[in-house]
Motif scaffolding. Structure first.
Motif, PDB file in Angstrom:
ATOM      1  N   TRP A 135       0.709  -1.221  -0.211  1.00  8.81           N
ATOM      2  CA  TRP A 135       0.146  -0.122   0.019  1.00  8.81           C
ATOM      3  C   TRP A 135       0.906   1.179   0.018  1.00  8.81           C
ATOM      4  O   TRP A 135       0.271   2.371  -0.378  1.00  8.81           O
ATOM      5  CB  TRP A 135      -0.919   0.029   1.224  1.00  8.81           C
ATOM      6  CG  TRP A 135      -2.245  -1.038   1.128  1.00  8.81           C
ATOM      7  CD1 TRP A 135      -2.118  -2.208   1.622  1.00  8.81           C
ATOM      8  CD2 TRP A 135      -3.204  -0.699   0.110  1.00  8.81           C
ATOM      9  NE1 TRP A 135      -3.442  -2.782   1.077  1.00  8.81           N
ATOM     10  CE2 TRP A 135      -4.106  -1.807   0.389  1.00  8.81           C
ATOM     11  CE3 TRP A 135      -3.777   0.320  -0.613  1.00  8.81           C
ATOM     12  CZ2 TRP A 135      -5.199  -1.722  -0.203  1.00  8.81           C
ATOM     13  CZ3 TRP A 135      -4.896   0.350  -0.929  1.00  8.81           C
ATOM     14  CH2 TRP A 135      -5.575  -0.644  -0.944  1.00  8.81           C
ATOM     15  N   LYS A 136       2.133   1.269   0.409  1.00  8.15           N
ATOM     16  CA  LYS A 136       2.707   2.219   0.542  1.00  8.15           C
ATOM     17  C   LYS A 136       3.200   2.966  -0.929  1.00  8.15           C
ATOM     18  O   LYS A 136       3.635   4.276  -0.873  1.00  8.15           O
ATOM     19  CB  LYS A 136       3.991   1.915   1.412  1.00  8.15           C
ATOM     20  CG  LYS A 136       5.196   1.249   0.912  1.00  8.15           C
ATOM     21  CD  LYS A 136       5.990   0.745   2.044  1.00  8.15           C
ATOM     22  CE  LYS A 136       7.323  -0.114   1.475  1.00  8.15           C
ATOM     23  NZ  LYS A 136       8.144  -0.499   2.340  1.00  8.15           N
ATOM     24  N   SER A 547       1.290  -0.264   4.789  1.00 11.56           N
ATOM     25  CA  SER A 547       0.693   0.940   5.306  1.00 11.56           C
ATOM     26  C   SER A 547       0.620   1.815   3.999  1.00 11.56           C
ATOM     27  O   SER A 547       1.540   1.923   3.127  1.00 11.56           O
ATOM     28  CB  SER A 547       1.521   1.586   6.162  1.00 11.56           C
ATOM     29  OG  SER A 547       0.906   3.109   6.649  1.00 11.56           O
ATOM     30  N   CYS A 549      -0.116   5.128   4.561  1.00 12.36           N
ATOM     31  CA  CYS A 549       0.304   6.426   5.243  1.00 12.36           C
ATOM     32  C   CYS A 549       1.318   7.075   4.411  1.00 12.36           C
ATOM     33  O   CYS A 549       2.147   6.401   4.035  1.00 12.36           O
ATOM     34  CB  CYS A 549       0.274   6.425   6.779  1.00 12.36           C
ATOM     35  SG  CYS A 549      -0.853   5.570   7.589  1.00 12.36           S
ATOM     36  N   CYS A 554       2.503   9.529   8.597  1.00  5.46           N
ATOM     37  CA  CYS A 554       2.206   8.213   9.423  1.00  5.46           C
ATOM     38  C   CYS A 554       3.592   7.435   9.522  1.00  5.46           C
ATOM     39  O   CYS A 554       4.298   7.581   8.222  1.00  5.46           O
ATOM     40  CB  CYS A 554       1.201   7.186   8.899  1.00  5.46           C
ATOM     41  SG  CYS A 554      -0.641   8.103   9.102  1.00  5.46           S
ATOM     42  N   ARG A 556       6.354   4.406   8.849  1.00  2.00           N
ATOM     43  CA  ARG A 556       6.116   3.223   7.825  1.00  2.00           C
ATOM     44  C   ARG A 556       6.827   1.973   8.515  1.00  2.00           C
ATOM     45  O   ARG A 556       7.788   2.186   8.880  1.00  2.00           O
ATOM     46  CB  ARG A 556       6.934   3.497   6.655  1.00  2.00           C
ATOM     47  CG  ARG A 556       6.437   4.631   5.799  1.00  2.00           C
ATOM     48  CD  ARG A 556       7.450   4.588   4.506  1.00  2.00           C
ATOM     49  NE  ARG A 556       6.718   5.688   3.651  1.00  2.00           N
ATOM     50  CZ  ARG A 556       5.734   5.544   2.776  1.00  2.00           C
ATOM     51  NH1 ARG A 556       5.119   4.476   2.721  1.00  2.00           N
ATOM     52  NH2 ARG A 556       5.020   6.642   2.186  1.00  2.00           N
ATOM     53  N   THR A 560       2.684  -2.766  10.014  1.00  4.53           N
ATOM     54  CA  THR A 560       1.570  -2.361  10.175  1.00  4.53           C
ATOM     55  C   THR A 560       0.430  -3.145   9.296  1.00  4.53           C
ATOM     56  O   THR A 560       0.595  -3.383   8.370  1.00  4.53           O
ATOM     57  CB  THR A 560       1.568  -0.882   9.519  1.00  4.53           C
ATOM     58  OG1 THR A 560       2.631   0.050  10.090  1.00  4.53           O
ATOM     59  CG2 THR A 560       0.240  -0.183   9.397  1.00  4.53           C
ATOM     60  N   THR A 561      -0.652  -3.245   9.980  1.00  7.27           N
ATOM     61  CA  THR A 561      -1.604  -4.107   9.288  1.00  7.27           C
ATOM     62  C   THR A 561      -2.671  -3.460   8.337  1.00  7.27           C
ATOM     63  O   THR A 561      -2.548  -1.975   8.427  1.00  7.27           O
ATOM     64  CB  THR A 561      -2.458  -4.779  10.370  1.00  7.27           C
ATOM     65  OG1 THR A 561      -3.533  -3.833  10.912  1.00  7.27           O
ATOM     66  CG2 THR A 561      -1.908  -5.678  11.054  1.00  7.27           C
ATOM     67  N   SER A 564      -5.068  -1.106  10.228  1.00  6.09           N
ATOM     68  CA  SER A 564      -4.691  -0.108  11.139  1.00  6.09           C
ATOM     69  C   SER A 564      -4.231   1.057  10.302  1.00  6.09           C
ATOM     70  O   SER A 564      -4.415   2.075  10.316  1.00  6.09           O
ATOM     71  CB  SER A 564      -3.167  -0.388  11.827  1.00  6.09           C
ATOM     72  OG  SER A 564      -2.096  -0.916  11.061  1.00  6.09           O
ATOM     73  N   SER A 565      -3.663   0.607   8.797  1.00  5.02           N
ATOM     74  CA  SER A 565      -3.422   1.511   7.824  1.00  5.02           C
ATOM     75  C   SER A 565      -4.739   2.356   7.483  1.00  5.02           C
ATOM     76  O   SER A 565      -4.508   3.513   7.318  1.00  5.02           O
ATOM     77  CB  SER A 565      -2.814   0.898   6.721  1.00  5.02           C
ATOM     78  OG  SER A 565      -3.855   0.226   5.932  1.00  5.02           O
ATOM     79  N   CYS A 568      -5.532   4.947  10.314  1.00  8.63           N
ATOM     80  CA  CYS A 568      -4.497   5.918  10.038  1.00  8.63           C
ATOM     81  C   CYS A 568      -4.951   7.132   8.767  1.00  8.63           C
ATOM     82  O   CYS A 568      -4.849   8.293   9.178  1.00  8.63           O
ATOM     83  CB  CYS A 568      -3.099   5.443  10.068  1.00  8.63           C
ATOM     84  SG  CYS A 568      -1.911   6.749   9.819  1.00  8.63           S
TER      85      CYS A 568
END
Length: 576
Positions: A135-136, A547, A549, A554, A556, A560-561, A564-565, A568
């Motif tokens: 996702w990042k 994540s 974020c 946020c 990295r 991070t699940t 939770s991402s 955030c």
């Protein structure tokens, strides 16, 4: 040029785009077509297609007659968003495949991130294709406040599935939310509607917007459904006897209608006076072969995937209220896709000293120039076309000279394709005057260039490429060895001057050697079986989690699940 006209140009550049000269920073709407060919719009002189909205915008603003992109989509988009040649980011190789764990590296700041520093709201509507295995690496983590579109290189226009490598998966998102309920809606319409919605919202917000409308059109659809279009639109192209070309014409027609709707939305929401609009393509058309769409780059040589002119010299036009209707509509100096980042950053009021490591150059003054003497504003004498160290391909343009070495797919895409000259079609000035763009521009600007037949004819003539070389002593065959062209005399790359202009060839080879010494090795890698859509509810999605974020909002963490991402990010832009 005398000091008087020069002063006018500099003042125009200031009033045209720079936030440092005026309190109202411009909105920026960047419309990026996919695989649109040089010969697929009317203002380049030969097309049998109908693009009255795109043409009207081009005649009213500035046509970039020598605009270059990269040969394929992922490298072009990486260059656009970073202002750097793909060899700086490792993105110079083959476009991203859907289950490839590769992405635009995080250590390269993107255009929307730079513009956010200046207070812009940033939106991506449509194609990403710069990596999404975590996702990042997705748009919301790379500087865009919103994303409505797809992650991969293409999807079906109606079902929004991508079929590739014996796998099939859905790929249409609003942020982190899948949009399966939109199945059956035509993609060009969906992306245009979202753009209209964002423009309407921008009218109620004090911050300017950067909106990248990254169309699926006119890339081919899934195999077996290469051409998808609303059935009612095919009738107007009955004069085109080639069936696939007529289907493609309907796809281009819908792209053109989208441009008209975007301009209408800007006019309706009173934003047109303060908006910079760009219309261009990520690379040339693919007339035949892999992902063929029956587009045309003719008379330019070569297709997408190649560094011949047909693959990399693409249509491009810029419009803004301050350059509307200037006498000179064509910018003839060199312009590269990497130039957009510094150009738009300066347009938004940014200080160019903030930028470092850029291959792109701000072309702000070039765009504002009235055309009296382009040479005074020609910031480029050189463009690295690409170096693909794995395939052994390299190319460079230096002034009027172009050097190529290495052949793609044994030369199968390196000829002249797509000669669709049509005696049944006559370019229509009346259609220009009746276009949506003409109607909306007329509300602000009573004098329209498209009402001047002599002006339109002259601009079309200037942008019509002629290939007159008949007696060619040495033809180019990259399978056999390097090629050198004088593009001023031979824009269609018919005569290879490599043997007789060795002094020039040696200079260009040395320049390429310098670039090779600076290469970041390309990041292309093998597909990850874990990316198979069957493992993810028949969807192409970030299969390694991570994540979403942004770096400045946020932390990295690999731990991070996904859940939770989302929490955030909810507080950042209110998606959930």
């Amino acid at each position: 040029m005398s000091s008087g006209p020069l002063l006018v140009v500099l003042v125009l550049a200031c009033s045209l785009l720079s936030a440092r000269c005026a309190p109202n920073r411009p909105h920026i709407v960047f419309i990026l077509a996919d695989d649109l060919g040089w010969n697929d719009v009317g203002f380049t002189g030969n097309s049998d297609l109908q693009t009255p909205n795109i043409d009207t915008l081009a005649y009213s603003g500035r046509i970039l007659s020598h605009y270059y992109a990269q040969p394929t989509c992922t490298p072009s988009r990486a260059a656009l968003l970073t202002g750097k040649y793909p060899i700086r980011t490792g993105m110079q190789g083959y476009p991203l495949s859907p289950s490839e764990p590769r992405a635009l590296p995080l250590d390269h700041k993107t255009l929307p991130e730079y513009l956010k520093d200046l207070g812009y709201q940033t939106h991506l509507v449509g194609k990403w294709h710069l990596g999404y295995y975590d996702w990042k690496f997705t748009p919301l983590a790379r500087g865009f406040d919103t994303h409505f579109g797809y992650m991969n290189g293409f999807v079906g226009y109606y079902d929004h599935y991508m079929n590739a490598k014996n796998m099939s998966g859905h790929d249409f998102w609003r942020g982190t939310q899948q949009q399966k309920h939109l199945k059956g809606r035509y993609m060009t319409d969906l992306l245009t509607e979202e753009t209209e919605r964002l423009i309407e919202a921008a009218a109620e917000n004090e911050n300017p917007i950067f909106l990248l409308l990254s169309h699926l059109a006119v890339h081919s659809g899934n195999p077996g459904k290469d051409h998808e279009y609303p059935e009612d639109d095919i009738k107007r192209f009955s004069y085109i006897k080639d069936e696939n070309r007529s289907k493609y014409a309907a796809m281009v027609w819908n792209l053109d209608k989208s441009v008209g709707r975007v301009v209408k939305a800007l006019a309706k929401n009173d934003l047109l006076d303060n908006t910079l609009i760009v219309v261009t393509s990520d690379n040339g058309a693919q007339t035949r072969g892999l992902y063929a769409n029956d587009g045309s780059n003719y008379p330019l040589r070569g297709l997408k995937f190649t560094m011949f002119e047909g693959g990399i010299r693409t249509v491009a036009a810029v419009w803004n209220a301050q350059i509307h209707g200037q006498e000179y509509a064509s910018l003839t100096s060199l312009f590269h896709v990497t130039d957009w980042l510094p150009t738009l950053y300066e347009a938004a009021g940014g200080d160019l000293t903030d930028l470092s490591g850029m291959d792109g150059k701000s072309q702000l003054t070039s765009i504002a120039n009235d055309g009296e003497n382009d040479s005074q504003y020609n910031l480029r004498s050189e463009i690295l076309l690409n170096v693909d160290e794995r395939l052994g391909l390299s190319g460079i343009r230096y002034k009027n000279w172009k050097y190529l070495n290495g052949s793609y797919l044994n030369g199968s895409y390196e000829d002249h394709f797509g000669d669709y000259r049509n005696e049944l079609y006559t370019y229509s000035m009346a259609d220009l005057a009746k276009s949506e763009v003409a109607k909306d521009l007329k509300t602000k600007f009573p004098s329209l260039p498209v009402n001047n037949k002599a002006h339109v004819s002259e601009i079309r003539r200037e942008n019509t490429i002629q290939c007159d070389k008949k007696d060619v002593r040495s033809k180019c065959n990259l399978v056999e060895g390097p090629c050198l062209f004088n593009l001023h005399l031979d824009p269609c790359e018919q005569e290879n001057l490599y043997s007789e202009e060795q002094d020039i060839a040696i200079i260009l080879q040395a320049k390429l050697d310098t670039y090779r010494s600076q290469i970041t090795p390309q990041l292309n890698t093998v597909d990850d079986p874990a990316g198979n859509p069957k493992l993810h509810n028949d969807s192409w999605m970030p299969w390694r989690g991570g994540s979403i974020c942004r770096r400045d909002q946020c932390p990295r963490s690999a731990a991070t699940t996904f859940f939770s991402s989302k929490l955030c990010f909810a507080g950042v832009i209110g998606i959930f």
